[in-house]
Enzyme design. Structure first.
Site, PDB file in Angstrom:
ATOM      1  N   GLU A  67      -3.483 -57.476  -3.796  1.00  0.00           N
ATOM      2  CA  GLU A  67      -3.772 -56.541  -4.879  1.00  0.00           C
ATOM      3  C   GLU A  67      -4.542 -57.181  -6.050  1.00  0.00           C
ATOM      4  OE1 GLU A  67      -0.103 -54.612  -5.953  1.00  0.00           O
ATOM      5  OE2 GLU A  67       0.150 -53.726  -3.992  1.00  0.00           O
TER       6      GLU A  67
ATOM      7  N   ARG B 230       6.007 -60.236   6.539  1.00  0.00           N
ATOM      8  CA  ARG B 230       4.956 -60.581   5.587  1.00  0.00           C
ATOM      9  C   ARG B 230       5.604 -61.206   4.354  1.00  0.00           C
ATOM     10  NH1 ARG B 230       2.155 -57.266   1.249  1.00  0.00           N
ATOM     11  NH2 ARG B 230       0.521 -58.718   0.644  1.00  0.00           N
TER      12      ARG B 230
ATOM     13  N   TYR C 197       1.169 -46.384  -2.064  1.00  0.00           N
ATOM     14  CA  TYR C 197       2.402 -45.833  -2.626  1.00  0.00           C
ATOM     15  C   TYR C 197       2.255 -44.369  -3.018  1.00  0.00           C
ATOM     16  CZ  TYR C 197       4.264 -50.508  -2.567  1.00  0.00           C
ATOM     17  OH  TYR C 197       4.721 -51.721  -2.125  1.00  0.00           O
TER      18      TYR C 197
ATOM     19  N   HIS D 296       0.210 -64.008  -4.192  1.00  0.00           N
ATOM     20  CA  HIS D 296       0.870 -62.770  -4.622  1.00  0.00           C
ATOM     21  C   HIS D 296       1.238 -62.954  -6.101  1.00  0.00           C
ATOM     22  CE1 HIS D 296       3.024 -59.004  -3.021  1.00  0.00           C
ATOM     23  NE2 HIS D 296       3.272 -59.018  -4.315  1.00  0.00           N
TER      24      HIS D 296
ATOM     25  N   ASN E 275      -2.152 -51.479   0.734  1.00  0.00           N
ATOM     26  CA  ASN E 275      -0.852 -51.147   0.146  1.00  0.00           C
ATOM     27  C   ASN E 275      -0.946 -49.739  -0.421  1.00  0.00           C
ATOM     28  OD1 ASN E 275      -0.197 -53.762   0.754  1.00  0.00           O
ATOM     29  ND2 ASN E 275      -0.060 -54.481  -1.360  1.00  0.00           N
TER      30      ASN E 275
ATOM     31  N   GLU F  59       1.912 -52.749   2.729  1.00  0.00           N
ATOM     32  CA  GLU F  59       3.066 -52.318   1.915  1.00  0.00           C
ATOM     33  C   GLU F  59       3.101 -50.798   1.876  1.00  0.00           C
ATOM     34  OE1 GLU F  59       3.269 -53.843  -2.102  1.00  0.00           O
ATOM     35  OE2 GLU F  59       2.723 -55.865  -1.453  1.00  0.00           O
TER      36      GLU F  59
END
Ligand code: IFM
Length: 452
Positions: free
Chosen positions: A176, A87, A304, A131, A302, A356
């Site tokens: 995002e 990616r 985290y 991005h 994504n 991600e």
């Protein structure tokens, strides 16, 4: 061989299935460098980095990982991991320096070499259009707050999709959008550094609108790639059961998750958030929400960490009792399973990819070895959570580690290392960390299991 054992059970390993897509991820501004070469235009991040005090170590993206000049070796590095997919993002100002009008052939040629180099190595290209590196020329005309940027983005998306037709398997419009809108335009800690909530919400709306319009245009053009968007999502937990903490957590969930998921999948903004925003709510024209709510082939998630929120604001992660990464983000793998199951319950999901997942740690390279045990543990536990989500019925189809390389971590500069490959910025030497060796061995095992 890495000397880590695999903590995943046979049932978890089997959950992924033979068609599951394994990958690694990067983005253009964070790795490419060569920011003034071969006709590349300036992006808002070049401008932002040049402002004193914006980036923790005073750095910028002019060299980064020098990936632009080390493409072939980096492609070999990716291939050596045994991934199915890579990616990456296209830097809009590298291929269309002013964000509209003329294209830049040397910029396109770089991505031709990247995409063709991946295909020659049997790796599927997963392309992201935005991005965060908006051409500075468009910011000068109002950036994402200006409705005209929507149509410039659609033209850019069409040009890229046509150029790479038949060669990229997946196109994500935005990475995002919450970060672009809120960190870029409300708190101002990211480019373009604006601090205005009304601007931020207009930006969020235009990002979503440009996503929908681009998808519609690419479908009209016959684009065969899978089309979708990538969101940064997290479970938001209330600091306590007190009504004011529960209300704060609910609003925070509204601004992070429902603000994006509701229009994309239900064609409406959440009413509680609209009420909260009042005069700062964006201007939405008739037909906008229908455009945003296009059918998607995939949703990129994504993940985290989680957030814990109370009436007094965000609860500091270090008070929660779990280990932290070098970003001071709580390590909370169960949140990934919880998030995916909630999305599956609340929305009609297409294929989902974890686009991600990863962690920054203060890695040290000694004698050619980086013993990043904490990252191996982080990845393994998040894979376990991913498997749990699949077993619960979530249509999870792929997983990409963030990130292939240590790289430019935005306002943190080069101080935070997310890579499974260590980069010595003085020499540009790449060293596979133990996590890269572990991931390579894990993928080898998965591919063998699939072939058996
Ligand atoms: O490095 C970033 C990436 O660009 C977007 N998602 C989060 C990562 C870690 O902060």
């Amino acid at each position: 061989m890495s000397d880590h054992t695999l903590p995943l059970s046979p049932a978890h390993l089997a959950a992924f299935g033979p068609d599951f897509v394994w990958g690694v991820a990067t983005s253009a501004f964070q790795i490419e460098g060569a920011s003034t070469e071969d006709g590349r235009g300036a992006s808002i991040w070049d401008t932002f980095c040049a402002q004193p005090g914006k980036i923790a170590d005073g750095s910028d993206g002019s060299v980064a990982c020098d990936h632009y000049h080390r493409l072939e070796a980096d492609l070999d590095l990716i291939a050596g991991l045994g991934v199915d997919a890579y990616r990456f993002s296209v830097a809009w100002p590298r291929v269309q320096p002013l964000g509209s009008g003329d294209w830049n052939p040397p910029g396109l040629a770089f991505y031709d070499r990247l995409v063709d180099g991946l295909l020659a190595r049997g790796i599927r290209p997963y392309l992201t259009l935005n991005h965060w590196d908006l051409p500075e020329a468009l910011q000068q005309q109002g950036g994402w707050a200006a409705r005209a940027t929507v149509d410039h983005f659609v033209a850019y998306a069409r040009g890229i999709a046509r150029h790479f037709a038949g060669r990229v398997v997946s196109i994500a419009t935005h990475n995002e959008p919450w970060v672009v809108a809120i960190l870029g335009n409300e708190t101002g800690i990211f480019a373009p550094g604006i601090q205005d909530r009304a601007v931020a919400m207009q930006v969020a709306h235009h990002l979503l609108l440009s996503h929908g319009k681009a998808l519609q245009a690419l479908r009209v053009d016959g684009c065969a790639a899978e089309l979708g968007i990538v969101l940064n999502l997290a479970p938001i937990h209330a600091a306590s059961e007190a009504p004011e903490d529960l209300a704060a957590a609910r609003l925070s969930d509204g601004r992070l998750l429902r603000w994006f998921m509701d229009p994309l999948f239900r064609g409406a903004y959440p009413t509680d958030v609209l009420e909260h925003l009042g005069a700062d709510a964006p201007q939405v024209l008739p037909g906008d929400l229908e455009l945003i709510c296009q059918p998607m082939d995939f949703l990129g998630v994504n993940y985290y960490s989680r957030s814990v929120v109370g009436a007094a604001g965000l609860v500091e992660a270090k008070s929660l009792g779990n280990p932290l990464t070098d970003m001071d983000w709580e390590i909370y793998p169960a949140g990934l399973d919880e998030l995916l199951q909630r999305l599956h319950r609340d929305y009609p999901l297409p294929a989902v990819y974890i686009t991600e997942n990863g962690a920054a740690f203060a890695d040290q390279c000694h004698d050619g070895r980086v013993r990043d045990t904490a990252r191996v543990d982080y990845l393994a536990r998040h894979l376990e959570a991913s498997a749990n989500a699949i077993l619960a019925g979530v249509p999870l189809r792929g997983y990409m580690v963030w990130s292939l390389l240590d790289n430019f971590e935005w306002a943190s500069g080069y101080l935070k290392r997310f890579g499974i490959v260590h980069v010595d910025y003085a020499t540009q030497q790449r060293t596979l960390k133990d996590s890269a060796l572990w991931y390579r061995d894990f993928l080898h095992g998965q591919h063998e299991r699939s072939a058996a």
